[in-house]
Write a protein that holds these residues in place. Structure first.
Motif, PDB file in Angstrom:
ATOM      1  N   LYS A  24      -7.388  17.184   1.451  1.00  0.00           N
ATOM      2  CA  LYS A  24      -7.795  19.079   1.890  1.00  0.00           C
ATOM      3  C   LYS A  24      -9.368  18.852   3.529  1.00  0.00           C
ATOM      4  CE  LYS A  24      -8.636  21.340  -2.082  1.00  0.00           C
ATOM      5  NZ  LYS A  24      -9.830  21.705  -2.771  1.00  0.00           N
ATOM      6  N   MET A  25      -9.287  17.460   3.810  1.00  0.00           N
ATOM      7  CA  MET A  25     -10.493  17.357   4.864  1.00  0.00           C
ATOM      8  C   MET A  25      -9.201  16.831   5.536  1.00  0.00           C
ATOM      9  SD  MET A  25     -13.652  15.286   4.692  1.00  0.00           S
ATOM     10  CE  MET A  25     -14.610  14.975   5.990  1.00  0.00           C
ATOM     11  N   PHE A  26      -8.021  16.519   5.660  1.00  0.00           N
ATOM     12  CA  PHE A  26      -6.709  16.183   6.333  1.00  0.00           C
ATOM     13  C   PHE A  26      -6.200  17.716   6.729  1.00  0.00           C
ATOM     14  CE2 PHE A  26      -2.655  14.861   8.035  1.00  0.00           C
ATOM     15  CZ  PHE A  26      -3.097  13.699   8.727  1.00  0.00           C
ATOM     16  N   GLU A  27      -6.083  18.133   6.326  1.00  0.00           N
ATOM     17  CA  GLU A  27      -5.656  19.302   6.988  1.00  0.00           C
ATOM     18  C   GLU A  27      -6.294  20.527   7.142  1.00  0.00           C
ATOM     19  OE1 GLU A  27      -3.999  21.776   2.570  1.00  0.00           O
ATOM     20  OE2 GLU A  27      -2.738  19.616   2.230  1.00  0.00           O
ATOM     21  N   LEU A  28      -7.622  20.491   7.215  1.00  0.00           N
ATOM     22  CA  LEU A  28      -8.146  20.867   7.990  1.00  0.00           C
ATOM     23  C   LEU A  28      -8.230  20.881   9.401  1.00  0.00           C
ATOM     24  CD1 LEU A  28     -10.205  23.575   7.825  1.00  0.00           C
ATOM     25  CD2 LEU A  28     -12.044  21.411   7.229  1.00  0.00           C
ATOM     26  N   MET A  29      -8.437  19.620   8.911  1.00  0.00           N
ATOM     27  CA  MET A  29      -8.059  18.395  10.474  1.00  0.00           C
ATOM     28  C   MET A  29      -7.691  19.092  11.596  1.00  0.00           C
ATOM     29  SD  MET A  29     -10.506  15.324   9.987  1.00  0.00           S
ATOM     30  CE  MET A  29     -10.113  13.876  11.468  1.00  0.00           C
ATOM     31  N   GLU A  30      -6.028  18.468  10.846  1.00  0.00           N
ATOM     32  CA  GLU A  30      -4.991  19.433  11.618  1.00  0.00           C
ATOM     33  C   GLU A  30      -5.049  20.291  11.940  1.00  0.00           C
ATOM     34  OE1 GLU A  30      -1.884  18.714   8.528  1.00  0.00           O
ATOM     35  OE2 GLU A  30      -1.236  16.555   9.397  1.00  0.00           O
ATOM     36  N   LYS A  31      -5.180  21.719  10.666  1.00  0.00           N
ATOM     37  CA  LYS A  31      -5.513  23.257  11.563  1.00  0.00           C
ATOM     38  C   LYS A  31      -6.289  23.307  12.374  1.00  0.00           C
ATOM     39  CE  LYS A  31      -6.360  27.702   9.560  1.00  0.00           C
ATOM     40  NZ  LYS A  31      -6.885  27.946   8.943  1.00  0.00           N
ATOM     41  N   MET A  32      -7.312  22.621  12.924  1.00  0.00           N
ATOM     42  CA  MET A  32      -8.261  22.388  13.983  1.00  0.00           C
ATOM     43  C   MET A  32      -7.875  22.369  14.936  1.00  0.00           C
ATOM     44  SD  MET A  32     -12.064  21.651  11.967  1.00  0.00           S
ATOM     45  CE  MET A  32     -12.528  21.373  13.165  1.00  0.00           C
ATOM     46  N   TYR A  33      -6.571  21.071  14.945  1.00  0.00           N
ATOM     47  CA  TYR A  33      -6.822  20.450  15.765  1.00  0.00           C
ATOM     48  C   TYR A  33      -5.495  21.465  16.405  1.00  0.00           C
ATOM     49  CZ  TYR A  33      -3.868  17.348  18.636  1.00  0.00           C
ATOM     50  OH  TYR A  33      -2.909  16.531  20.208  1.00  0.00           O
ATOM     51  N   ALA A  34      -4.581  22.246  15.426  1.00  0.00           N
ATOM     52  CA  ALA A  34      -3.306  22.646  15.821  1.00  0.00           C
ATOM     53  C   ALA A  34      -4.062  23.995  17.209  1.00  0.00           C
ATOM     54  CB  ALA A  34      -2.584  22.996  14.894  1.00  0.00           C
ATOM     55  N   GLU A  35      -5.309  24.410  16.208  1.00  0.00           N
ATOM     56  CA  GLU A  35      -5.847  25.959  17.000  1.00  0.00           C
ATOM     57  C   GLU A  35      -6.337  25.234  18.607  1.00  0.00           C
ATOM     58  OE1 GLU A  35      -8.759  27.507  14.303  1.00  0.00           O
ATOM     59  OE2 GLU A  35      -7.201  28.158  12.587  1.00  0.00           O
ATOM     60  N   MET A  36      -7.161  24.276  18.464  1.00  0.00           N
ATOM     61  CA  MET A  36      -7.477  23.609  19.387  1.00  0.00           C
ATOM     62  C   MET A  36      -5.963  23.428  20.824  1.00  0.00           C
ATOM     63  SD  MET A  36     -10.699  20.540  18.452  1.00  0.00           S
ATOM     64  CE  MET A  36     -10.277  19.453  20.019  1.00  0.00           C
ATOM     65  N   GLN A  37      -5.305  22.648  19.726  1.00  0.00           N
ATOM     66  CA  GLN A  37      -4.078  22.179  21.345  1.00  0.00           C
ATOM     67  C   GLN A  37      -3.333  24.261  21.608  1.00  0.00           C
ATOM     68  OE1 GLN A  37      -2.854  20.226  22.389  1.00  0.00           O
ATOM     69  NE2 GLN A  37      -4.351  19.086  21.660  1.00  0.00           N
ATOM     70  N   SER A  38      -3.221  24.759  20.827  1.00  0.00           N
ATOM     71  CA  SER A  38      -2.943  26.364  20.934  1.00  0.00           C
ATOM     72  C   SER A  38      -4.070  26.776  22.362  1.00  0.00           C
ATOM     73  CB  SER A  38      -3.288  27.084  19.520  1.00  0.00           C
ATOM     74  OG  SER A  38      -3.044  28.456  19.922  1.00  0.00           O
ATOM     75  N   GLY A  39      -5.452  26.287  21.945  1.00  0.00           N
ATOM     76  CA  GLY A  39      -6.047  27.261  22.900  1.00  0.00           C
ATOM     77  C   GLY A  39      -6.198  26.937  24.037  1.00  0.00           C
ATOM     78  N   PHE A  40      -5.859  24.807  24.362  1.00  0.00           N
ATOM     79  CA  PHE A  40      -5.949  24.987  25.241  1.00  0.00           C
ATOM     80  C   PHE A  40      -4.588  24.365  26.113  1.00  0.00           C
ATOM     81  CE2 PHE A  40      -7.933  20.682  23.411  1.00  0.00           C
ATOM     82  CZ  PHE A  40      -9.171  21.003  24.166  1.00  0.00           C
ATOM     83  N   LYS A  41      -3.606  25.553  25.610  1.00  0.00           N
ATOM     84  CA  LYS A  41      -2.210  26.016  26.212  1.00  0.00           C
ATOM     85  C   LYS A  41      -2.508  27.018  26.780  1.00  0.00           C
ATOM     86  CE  LYS A  41       1.141  23.571  23.144  1.00  0.00           C
ATOM     87  NZ  LYS A  41       2.760  23.360  22.190  1.00  0.00           N
ATOM     88  N   LYS A  42      -3.109  28.240  26.038  1.00  0.00           N
ATOM     89  CA  LYS A  42      -3.969  29.524  26.295  1.00  0.00           C
ATOM     90  C   LYS A  42      -4.735  29.139  27.718  1.00  0.00           C
ATOM     91  CE  LYS A  42      -3.570  32.121  22.433  1.00  0.00           C
ATOM     92  NZ  LYS A  42      -4.635  32.469  21.575  1.00  0.00           N
ATOM     93  N   VAL A  43      -5.461  28.816  27.729  1.00  0.00           N
ATOM     94  CA  VAL A  43      -6.372  28.436  28.752  1.00  0.00           C
ATOM     95  C   VAL A  43      -5.640  27.729  30.219  1.00  0.00           C
ATOM     96  CG1 VAL A  43      -8.492  26.751  29.921  1.00  0.00           C
ATOM     97  CG2 VAL A  43      -8.783  27.879  27.695  1.00  0.00           C
ATOM     98  N   ASP A  44      -4.599  26.421  29.980  1.00  0.00           N
ATOM     99  CA  ASP A  44      -3.965  25.675  30.938  1.00  0.00           C
ATOM    100  C   ASP A  44      -3.022  27.655  31.551  1.00  0.00           C
ATOM    101  OD1 ASP A  44      -4.334  23.575  30.600  1.00  0.00           O
ATOM    102  OD2 ASP A  44      -2.806  22.743  29.584  1.00  0.00           O
TER     103      ASP A  44
END
Length: 100
Positions: free
Chosen positions: A5-25
């Motif tokens: 569960k922790m790993f899934e949560l971290m994956e989800k957070m990582y994906a959201e962060m990457q998505s946010g970085f793409k929007k910022v870029d």
């Protein structure tokens, strides 16, 4: 299980962060494009301003010469009028003496 569960949560957070970085870029790319366009426009304006400055300097020089010539003509005209006035005064005195 808890690690999963922790790993899934971290994956989800990582994906959201990457998505946010793409929007910022993407936003920075758009801003960068706008700045590039503004730089081009400023370069054009600077070029036109330089041309205007050159024309104004030429006009000032040309008009300065013409004004100097006009002032010289005015001065010569005034001197001529002064000479004529002094001659008229001489003749005026002679005429007045003859009348009396």
């Amino acid at each position: 299980m808890e690690n999963d569960k922790m790993f899934e949560l971290m994956e989800k957070m990582y994906a959201e962060m990457q998505s946010g970085f793409k929007k910022v870029d993407e936003r920075f790319k758009k801003v960068d494009e706008r700045f590039d366009k503004m730089d081009e426009r400023f370069d054009k304006v600077e070029g036109r301003l330089s041309n205007v400055e050159d024309v104004v300097l030429k006009i000032e020089d040309d008009h300065g010469k013409k004004i100097d010539a006009l002032l010289d003509g005015y001065k010569q005209n005034s001197e001529q009028l002064a000479r004529i006035e002094s001659e008229v005064e001489k003749h005026e005195e002679v005429i007045i003496r003859r009348i009396k």
